[in-house]
Design an enzyme around this catalytic site. Structure first.
Site, PDB file in Angstrom:
ATOM      1  N   LYS A   1     -10.132  10.170  13.209  1.00  7.90           N
ATOM      2  CA  LYS A   1     -10.034   8.712  13.198  1.00  7.90           C
ATOM      3  C   LYS A   1     -11.257   8.211  13.945  1.00  7.90           C
ATOM      4  O   LYS A   1     -11.224   8.016  15.173  1.00  7.90           O
ATOM      5  CB  LYS A   1      -8.729   8.263  13.873  1.00  7.90           C
ATOM      6  CG  LYS A   1      -8.497   6.754  13.849  1.00  7.90           C
ATOM      7  CD  LYS A   1      -8.083   6.250  12.492  1.00  7.90           C
ATOM      8  CE  LYS A   1      -7.729   4.764  12.549  1.00  7.90           C
ATOM      9  NZ  LYS A   1      -7.351   4.226  11.231  1.00  7.90           N
TER      10      LYS A   1
ATOM     11  N   GLY B   1     -10.296   5.971   7.677  1.00  5.94           N
ATOM     12  CA  GLY B   1     -11.042   4.773   8.006  1.00  5.94           C
ATOM     13  C   GLY B   1     -10.188   3.704   8.659  1.00  5.94           C
ATOM     14  O   GLY B   1      -9.035   3.940   9.034  1.00  5.94           O
TER      15      GLY B   1
END
Length: 227
Positions: A39, A118
């Protein structure tokens, strides 16, 4: 198999990117691969053990094997639950492409596959000067689009696919995430998505109050691992 990365984006925020990414990690692990989540930028964190930590990033960490250092999995953990550009500015942090690439490189030494989740939808900026497409281009990552199944999903999915193509990225596939249990004509919407999106469907994740990513992995079919 050579190490590969896939970038997971979505038709919007809150449509199941983390669940899809975690399920994908389990599916890759079920094929005997060392699979790690990433992440790169996460806003909305809690201060735990002298470190800012994000719930989505922790979910990816739990689904990863081996489990890397949190700071590599989530190199930019931004405290406030705002758009990353605003959260970074308020925290006095500069999100840099090189910082993302360095963390990705460290993770790549430990894995056969990286699942990179994303922020928000495809066009959500990572910083004032950095777009998600910049990171994807730098690593030549294929893109997986998570489509939140709810009213308006066809429009959101087609616009997202068009934006990904216009930015010069490769849409490798899409996953449907059933976020609205009351959505009508789900089968018809899935049919229209399959007919119109320029990439194969990798699976449909059913609605669940407390979804188990390991069980959701059985709903995925990954073309790159097809026998």
């Amino acid at each position: 198999m050579q190490m590969f990365s896939v970038y997971v984006t979505g038709t919007d925020t809150g449509i199941g990117k983390t669940l899809a990414s975690s399920a994908l990690l389990h599916a890759l692990r079920d094929h005997g691969l060392r699979a790690i989540g990433m992440k790169p930028v996460a806003s909305g964190c809690e201060y735990v053990d002298v470190q800012w930590r994000n719930a989505d990033a922790l979910a990816l960490l739990a689904a990863s094997d081996p489990r890397p250092d949190y700071a590599d999995l989530n190199p930019y953990a931004l405290p406030l639950p705002l758009a990353p550009e605003l959260a970074a500015s308020d925290a006095g942090i500069e999100v840099s492409l090189q910082g993302l690439l360095d963390a990705h490189a460290r993770l790549a030494t430990q894995a056969d596959a990286l699942v990179v989740e994303g922020v928000g939808g495809w066009a959500a900026p990572l910083s004032e000067t950095l777009m998600q497409a910049d990171f994807v281009h730098a690593l030549r990552m294929p893109v997986l689009l998570v489509v939140g199944l709810r009213l308006g999903c066809l429009n959101h999915a087609l616009l997202s696919a068009r934006a990904i193509a216009n930015d010069g990225a490769h849409l490798a596939g899409w996953v449907a995430s059933h976020v609205d249990p009351d959505m009508e004509r789900v089968a018809d919407n899935l049919r229209m998505l399959r007919e119109r999106l320029p990439a194969p469907c990798w699976g449909v994740l059913p609605h669940a109050v407390d979804p188990d990513p390991a069980l959701m992995a059985t709903c995925l079919r990954l073309p790159m691992l097809a026998q």
